[in-house]
Design an enzyme around this catalytic site. Structure first.
Site, PDB file in Angstrom:
ATOM      1  N   GLY A   8       0.837  -1.211   0.000  1.00 18.01           N
ATOM      2  CA  GLY A   8       0.000   0.000   0.000  1.00 18.01           C
ATOM      3  C   GLY A   8       0.856   1.240   0.000  1.00 18.01           C
ATOM      4  N   SER A 128      -0.691   6.743  14.473  1.00 16.42           N
ATOM      5  CA  SER A 128      -1.195   8.120  14.440  1.00 16.42           C
ATOM      6  C   SER A 128      -0.087   9.117  14.166  1.00 16.42           C
ATOM      7  CB  SER A 128      -1.854   8.488  15.771  1.00 16.42           C
ATOM      8  OG  SER A 128      -2.254   9.843  15.724  1.00 16.42           O
ATOM      9  N   LYS A 182      -6.481   3.052  19.159  1.00 14.21           N
ATOM     10  CA  LYS A 182      -6.353   4.062  18.096  1.00 14.21           C
ATOM     11  C   LYS A 182      -7.714   4.698  17.777  1.00 14.21           C
ATOM     12  CE  LYS A 182      -4.602   6.564  14.788  1.00 14.21           C
ATOM     13  NZ  LYS A 182      -5.530   6.904  13.796  1.00 14.21           N
ATOM     14  N   HIS A 185      -8.394   7.101  20.454  1.00 12.76           N
ATOM     15  CA  HIS A 185      -7.515   8.244  20.189  1.00 12.76           C
ATOM     16  C   HIS A 185      -8.201   9.186  19.202  1.00 12.76           C
ATOM     17  CE1 HIS A 185      -4.775  10.253  17.379  1.00 12.76           C
ATOM     18  NE2 HIS A 185      -3.919  10.382  18.370  1.00 12.76           N
ATOM     19  N   ASN A 186      -8.726   8.613  18.137  1.00 12.99           N
ATOM     20  CA  ASN A 186      -9.373   9.447  17.126  1.00 12.99           C
ATOM     21  C   ASN A 186     -10.647  10.096  17.655  1.00 12.99           C
ATOM     22  OD1 ASN A 186      -7.334   8.463  15.511  1.00 12.99           O
ATOM     23  ND2 ASN A 186      -8.643   8.150  13.740  1.00 12.99           N
ATOM     24  N   GLU A 189      -9.543  12.954  19.442  1.00 16.89           N
ATOM     25  CA  GLU A 189      -9.126  13.916  18.397  1.00 16.89           C
ATOM     26  C   GLU A 189     -10.348  14.705  17.871  1.00 16.89           C
ATOM     27  OE1 GLU A 189      -6.669  12.129  15.199  1.00 16.89           O
ATOM     28  OE2 GLU A 189      -8.165  12.853  13.795  1.00 16.89           O
TER      29      GLU A 189
HETATM   30  C1  6PG Z   1      -4.120  10.170  13.050  1.00 20.98           C
HETATM   31  C2  6PG Z   1      -5.400  10.601  12.398  1.00 20.98           C
HETATM   32  C3  6PG Z   1      -5.588   9.829  11.134  1.00 20.98           C
HETATM   33  C4  6PG Z   1      -6.625  10.414  10.206  1.00 20.98           C
HETATM   34  C5  6PG Z   1      -7.995  10.344  10.758  1.00 20.98           C
HETATM   35  C6  6PG Z   1      -8.911  11.372  10.223  1.00 20.98           C
HETATM   36  O1  6PG Z   1      -4.206   9.760  14.194  1.00 20.98           O
HETATM   37  O2  6PG Z   1      -3.089  10.250  12.408  1.00 20.98           O
HETATM   38  O3  6PG Z   1      -6.472  10.380  13.254  1.00 20.98           O
HETATM   39  O4  6PG Z   1      -5.838   8.510  11.502  1.00 20.98           O
HETATM   40  O5  6PG Z   1      -6.305  11.703   9.875  1.00 20.98           O
HETATM   41  O6  6PG Z   1      -8.477   9.083  10.395  1.00 20.98           O
HETATM   42  O7  6PG Z   1     -10.155  10.906  10.461  1.00 20.98           O
HETATM   43  P1  6PG Z   1     -11.423  11.509   9.833  1.00 20.98           P
HETATM   44  O8  6PG Z   1     -11.234  11.502   8.336  1.00 20.98           O
HETATM   45  O9  6PG Z   1     -12.494  10.581  10.263  1.00 20.98           O
HETATM   46  O10 6PG Z   1     -11.523  12.886  10.355  1.00 20.98           O
END
Ligand code: 6PG
Length: 465
Positions: A8, A128, A182, A185-186, A189
């Site tokens: 990938g 991340s 993770k 975590h998001n 975020e």
């Molecule tokens: C990270 C981010 C990465 C990505 C997100 C964005 O930790 O590096 O979270 O995983 O930018 O998936 O998520 P959305 O497109 O759902 O906002």
């Protein structure tokens, strides 16, 4: 021979391959559209000598010595299963497939179980830090068989972001634990981004301030307790001009944000576990509402009428944001704790907080205190009670109340901040109001209730229905 395979070559995969090569690990690289492979290797400069182009999966597998380790950095979902199906006939028992995408942890659990039965290892690895992180040091959350992690640990730690010399990578638990962490975590975020956007909205619409001025405030806040990657980039975004029009960048961007699923999964899993990560829910919901642009445009002349906010100092905005951020983390860790118990993962929350201190999107000054709180015995679901946070939260909630009241009074939306405040107000009250809910359920459905003065359950009221 290559040390690891990587499938990938999108932005994340390509950057991860370069990161591995730079840290001294030769990588065999494959991509579903093979025409991308040679140009990628050719563009790698000095690192090209550590990259082996593998136009076929068979080339990738034969470039590796058993037991092999192959990283998948493909779109979450069916593409992962397709790559696994393509690889399996070529692999040998003992080989390890590592899914480094943003997978749904339920899929990771299923894949791990199914591969284990056939003698293969499957690791679900949350990565991340966006494309920059992948290239120069992400935060890495690993889940899967611990014995499969041992042989790749050195490599994973070498490519992770360092925090004061220690790598932001850890094996957090079996099967889906890494991808679950993770996902949460998001979710955090999403909440943090929404809290920041709400403060931006108050300053832009309630206080009529220009992007540069708002950006300067965020830059100043980034020097204090709000210091974080998201605060920092917000300041930068707000003070960047559009090269085409000269306007501030945020002013030329459509007010509708998409989502790929991880925030939503956090909310779904939280609810399944009997939790409510309400600041995260509010953030996911706000992204949904942001898509209703046409409706909002129709509604403004009909239902609009926001007012100016006066007398709200920046210090309140700063402290409110800090309070809401602490609550977002607290709710995220409460979900992790619930999942840890439910799935028997025994998650180490202090370690999780530690590996979030660098490399990842939610890295912030708060995480040092969060890990300290968990190291000194704070329960996973009770971060708001940690001595590190009680006085900060008391101040934070005072400002949060001032900010939410001012915004609500003037008609500006603050869904995440008000959710954070509601959580705080609920959790600091020893006697809540669910006694009445129990009575209502018993009244209309004879569901029974517990009494304060007697042990046991299943008591009924004297209602006549
Ligand atoms: C990270 C981010 C990465 C990505 C997100 C964005 O930790 O590096 O979270 O995983 O930018 O998936 O998520 P959305 O497109 O759902 O906002």
């Amino acid at each position: 021979m290559a040390k690891v395979g990587l499938i990938g070559l999108g932005t994340m995969g390509a950057n991860l391959a370069l990161n591995l090569a730079e840290k001294g690990f030769p990588v065999a690289v494959h991509n579903r559209s093979p025409e991308k492979i040679a140009p990628f290797v050719a563009s790698a400069g000095d690192l090209a000598e550590r990259l082996t182009a593998a136009p076929l999966l068979a080339d990738l597998v034969s470039a590796l010595t058993p037991p092999r380790a192959i990283i998948l950095m493909v779109q979450a979902g069916d593409a992962v299963d397709a790559q696994i199906d393509g690889l399996l006939p070529l692999l040998q028992p003992g080989d390890t497939i590592i899914d480094a995408g943003n997978a749904d942890f339920n899929d990771t659990r299923r894949r791990e179980r199914s591969l284990a039965k056939k003698g293969y290892n499957f690791i679900g690895m949350g990565v991340s830090g966006g494309s920059e992180g992948a290239r120069h040091g992400p935060s890495i959350m690993v889940g899967g068989p611990v014995e499969a992690y041992a042989p790749i640990r050195e490599m994973i730690e070498a490519i992770a972001a360092p925090y004061e010399g220690s790598p932001c990578a850890a094996h957090l638990g079996p099967d889906g634990a890494g991808h679950f962490v993770k996902t949460v975590h998001n979710g955090i975020e999403y909440a943090d981004m929404q809290i920041i956007a709400e403060v931006y909205g108050i300053m832009r619409d309630g206080q009529s301030r220009m992007p540069a001025e708002i950006g300067a405030a965020f830059a100043a806040w980034n020097e204090g307790p709000l210091k974080s990657y998201l605060t920092e980039i917000t300041a930068e975004v707000l003070t960047t001009a559009d090269p085409e029009t000269g306007q501030a960048m945020p002013d030329v961007i459509v007010d509708s944000a998409g989502q790929k699923g991880t925030g939503r999964w956090t909310v779904i899993e939280a609810l399944r576990l009997g939790q409510s990560a309400s600041t995260i829910e509010a953030a996911v919901g706000a992204r949904g509402w942001s898509a209703a642009r046409e409706m909002r445009a129709d509604a403004e002349p009909l239902l609009g009428g926001t007012k100016t906010i006066t007398g709200l100092p920046d210090t309140d905005l700063e402290t409110a944001m800090l309070g809401a951020r602490i609550i977002a983390y607290a709710q995220g860790f409460a979900v992790l704790e619930a999942a840890s118990r439910d799935f028997g993962w025994d998650l180490d929350h202090a370690r999780t907080a530690e590996i979030w201190r660098a490399g990842c999107i939610i890295r912030s000054a708060l995480l040092d205190d969060i890990s300290g709180a968990f190291r000194s015995g704070t329960r996973g679901e009770a971060l708001i009670l940690a001595p590190q946070f009680t006085s900060r939260l008391a101040l934070g909630a005072k400002s949060l109340r001032a900010v939410v009241c001012a915004a609500v009074e003037a008609g500006h939306p603050v869904p995440a901040m008000s959710a954070a405040l509601a959580y705080f107000d609920t959790m600091r009250k020893a006697r809540g109001t669910a006694n009445l809910i129990q009575a209502q359920r018993d009244f209309f459905g004879a569901h029974g209730f517990e009494r304060l003065d007697k042990d046991g359950s299943g008591f009924h009221g004297p209602w006549v229905s």
